[in-house]
Design a protein around this motif. Structure first.
Motif, mmCIF file in Angstrom:
data_model
loop_
_atom_site.group_PDB
_atom_site.id
_atom_site.type_symbol
_atom_site.label_atom_id
_atom_site.label_comp_id
_atom_site.label_asym_id
_atom_site.label_seq_id
_atom_site.Cartn_x
_atom_site.Cartn_y
_atom_site.Cartn_z
ATOM 1 N N ALA A 7 -0.758 6.160 6.745
ATOM 2 C CA ALA A 7 -0.191 7.161 5.833
ATOM 3 C C ALA A 7 0.657 6.405 4.807
ATOM 4 O O ALA A 7 1.276 5.387 5.134
ATOM 5 C CB ALA A 7 0.662 8.151 6.608
ATOM 6 N N ALA A 8 0.670 6.894 3.579
ATOM 7 C CA ALA A 8 1.370 6.141 2.526
ATOM 8 C C ALA A 8 1.884 7.081 1.444
ATOM 9 O O ALA A 8 1.382 8.202 1.298
ATOM 10 C CB ALA A 8 0.413 5.115 1.909
ATOM 11 N N GLY A 32 0.790 -1.236 0.000
ATOM 12 C CA GLY A 32 0.000 0.000 0.000
ATOM 13 C C GLY A 32 0.814 1.273 0.000
ATOM 14 O O GLY A 32 0.255 2.356 -0.085
ATOM 15 N N THR A 33 2.138 1.174 0.121
ATOM 16 C CA THR A 33 2.984 2.365 0.027
ATOM 17 C C THR A 33 4.119 2.065 -0.945
ATOM 18 O O THR A 33 4.667 0.954 -0.941
ATOM 19 C CB THR A 33 3.519 2.821 1.407
ATOM 20 O OG1 THR A 33 4.205 4.063 1.247
ATOM 21 C CG2 THR A 33 4.446 1.802 2.061
ATOM 22 N N ASP A 34 4.454 3.049 -1.771
ATOM 23 C CA ASP A 34 5.503 2.808 -2.769
ATOM 24 C C ASP A 34 6.865 2.665 -2.106
ATOM 25 O O ASP A 34 7.758 2.031 -2.644
ATOM 26 C CB ASP A 34 5.554 3.967 -3.776
ATOM 27 C CG ASP A 34 4.307 4.003 -4.641
ATOM 28 O OD1 ASP A 34 3.576 2.992 -4.661
ATOM 29 O OD2 ASP A 34 4.050 5.038 -5.287
ATOM 30 N N GLN A 35 7.009 3.302 -0.962
ATOM 31 C CA GLN A 35 8.323 3.314 -0.310
ATOM 32 C C GLN A 35 8.161 3.440 1.195
ATOM 33 O O GLN A 35 7.230 4.094 1.666
ATOM 34 C CB GLN A 35 9.085 4.521 -0.826
ATOM 35 C CG GLN A 35 10.590 4.449 -0.682
ATOM 36 C CD GLN A 35 11.192 5.767 -1.134
ATOM 37 O OE1 GLN A 35 10.913 6.238 -2.248
ATOM 38 N NE2 GLN A 35 11.984 6.380 -0.298
ATOM 39 N N THR A 36 9.070 2.814 1.931
ATOM 40 C CA THR A 36 9.071 3.000 3.384
ATOM 41 C C THR A 36 10.343 3.751 3.754
ATOM 42 O O THR A 36 11.393 3.536 3.127
ATOM 43 C CB THR A 36 9.073 1.643 4.118
ATOM 44 O OG1 THR A 36 10.180 0.864 3.657
ATOM 45 C CG2 THR A 36 7.788 0.878 3.871
ATOM 46 N N PHE A 37 10.265 4.600 4.783
ATOM 47 C CA PHE A 37 11.522 5.245 5.186
ATOM 48 C C PHE A 37 12.387 4.223 5.930
ATOM 49 O O PHE A 37 11.868 3.271 6.508
ATOM 50 C CB PHE A 37 11.277 6.544 5.977
ATOM 51 C CG PHE A 37 10.618 6.369 7.315
ATOM 52 C CD1 PHE A 37 11.343 5.964 8.427
ATOM 53 C CD2 PHE A 37 9.267 6.613 7.463
ATOM 54 C CE1 PHE A 37 10.740 5.803 9.659
ATOM 55 C CE2 PHE A 37 8.644 6.463 8.690
ATOM 56 C CZ PHE A 37 9.389 6.050 9.783
ATOM 57 N N GLY A 38 13.671 4.429 5.838
ATOM 58 C CA GLY A 38 14.626 3.441 6.360
ATOM 59 C C GLY A 38 15.259 2.676 5.207
ATOM 60 O O GLY A 38 16.423 2.279 5.254
ATOM 61 N N PHE A 39 14.467 2.506 4.128
ATOM 62 C CA PHE A 39 14.922 1.679 3.009
ATOM 63 C C PHE A 39 16.158 2.280 2.330
ATOM 64 O O PHE A 39 17.193 1.625 2.194
ATOM 65 C CB PHE A 39 13.783 1.498 2.007
ATOM 66 C CG PHE A 39 14.178 0.749 0.759
ATOM 67 C CD1 PHE A 39 14.640 -0.553 0.837
ATOM 68 C CD2 PHE A 39 14.093 1.345 -0.493
ATOM 69 C CE1 PHE A 39 15.013 -1.248 -0.309
ATOM 70 C CE2 PHE A 39 14.456 0.650 -1.643
ATOM 71 C CZ PHE A 39 14.921 -0.646 -1.549
#
Ligand code: F6P
Length: 353
Positions: A310-311, A145-152
């Motif tokens: 949030a996404a 559901g999200t294109d990107q996660t922080f941390g990645f």
């Protein structure tokens, strides 16, 4: 719009830590306090803090100076409060304890910053009568559901830097170097750092490998006069059990390195990157994403949009119902353009794709 002044929100960080958690806490907390006049409470050690009612009121001052700091000022844990346990009539279940603590403090919402497990629990809490908003984080980048996660991208930078360094020693010694990258279920981090680091072989859980394809490729490279090779392996690739059926207690990277050495005779060494990939300061992109998602989360709460996450979708920060996220995994698919491009550069994925 209903007034938001005096609304009370809790924040927790759960699951494995990653760079950008503090930036997200700051993004949610400062926006909630400064823009919407909300009170902010930080719960310690993930869902454990909610169960045990361990929290601290966070002032704007507490949330200053943490944007660039790695880890999480709240601490984290892998506590799963809905995991079935033996409760009797004298012992309240953990979800009951959470609800009681939530109501006692008069919270309006709990912000759950975490990965897949965290979102699953957050969804259950919402169904249990505790308002939640999810914020996706993980170095694995595998949240649906999200294109990107922080941390990645912070982790991609770290792993790529490690591969670059291993390149020079591989060249000096004319060796095959196997680098094991984190990712139990998905290969995003391995794929991105492998491509960025110019890995010759990239092995990910989503693409089952044929060992003969890997060996032929490495031997061919050697015969062509390429003095060394870089093999980037996700920790979650399948390794066969021992002959007696017992699981192998070696890491995937060590297993693959020993196999290459045995089957090809090429001098081969493994390196397991491990927790270094989750530590330290977030890269600028992760600081921005975590801050944006955080600020947007405060807005979602102000609009009482609970039970959502949030996404990031097509470069825009938005939200998605937790119901759609819970229990799913965003995996790498073999038809991903990046894989096709890597293959056209002669990268081997250990399979015929
Ligand atoms: O944060 C996700 C992750 O890094 C996975 O890639 C890895 O398998 C797991 O966490 C290990 O973390 P821990 O040892 O803290 O459970």
């Amino acid at each position: 719009m209903k007034s938001t002044k005096g609304m009370k929100i809790g924040i927790l960080t759960a699951g494995g830590d990653c760079p950008g958690l503090n930036a997200a806490i700051r993004g949610v907390g400062k926006t909630a306090a400064l823009k919407y006049g909300m009170e902010v409470y930080g719960f310690s050690s993930g869902y454990l803090g909610l169960v045990n009612n361990e929290y601290k009121k966070l002032s704007v001052r507490d949330m200053s100076g943490i944007l660039t700091v790695g880890g999480t000022i709240l601490g984290t844990s892998r506590e799963k409060p809905f995991k079935k346990k033996e409760y009797n009539q004298y012992v309240r279940s953990k979800p009951e304890q959470i609800k009681e603590n939530y109501e006692k403090l008069g919270l309006d919402c709990v912000v759950c910053i975490g990965g897949n497990g965290t979102m699953k629990t957050a969804h259950k809490l919402q169904q249990h009568g505790v308002n939640v908003v999810g914020v996706p984080k993980t170095i694995d980048n595998d949240i649906w559901g999200t294109d990107q996660t922080f941390g990645f991208y912070s982790a991609v930078n770290i792993a790529t830097d490690a591969i670059d360094r291993i390149h020079t020693t591989a060249n000096s010694h004319k060796r095959v170097m196997v680098i094991e990258v984190m990712g139990h279920d998905t290969g995003w981090l391995t794929l991105y750092s492998g491509v960025a680091g110019g890995g010759d072989v990239i092995l990910i859980p989503e693409i089952p490998y044929d060992k003969d394809i890997i060996m032929d490729y490495l031997v061919h490279r050697n015969e062509e006069g390429k003095p060394y090779s870089i093999v980037v392996v996700a920790e979650g690739i399948k390794v066969p059990p021992k002959k007696n059926g017992q699981p192998r207690n070696k890491s995937a990277g060590t297993y693959i390195a020993e196999l290459i050495q045995k089957e090809t005779g090429l001098d081969t060494r493994p390196t397991i990157l491990g927790y270094i990939q989750r530590g330290g300061s977030p890269c600028p992109g992760d600081r921005i994403l975590a801050s944006e998602l955080g600020a947007y989360t405060a807005q979602m709460i102000s609009e009482r949009r609970f039970g959502e996450m949030a996404a990031l979708k097509n470069g825009v920060v938005t939200s998605i119902p937790l119901e759609e996220v819970a229990g799913k995994l965003k995996v790498v698919t073999p038809d991903l353009p990046l894989i096709k491009q890597a293959i056209s550069l002669d990268t081997c994925f250990g399979a015929k794709i």
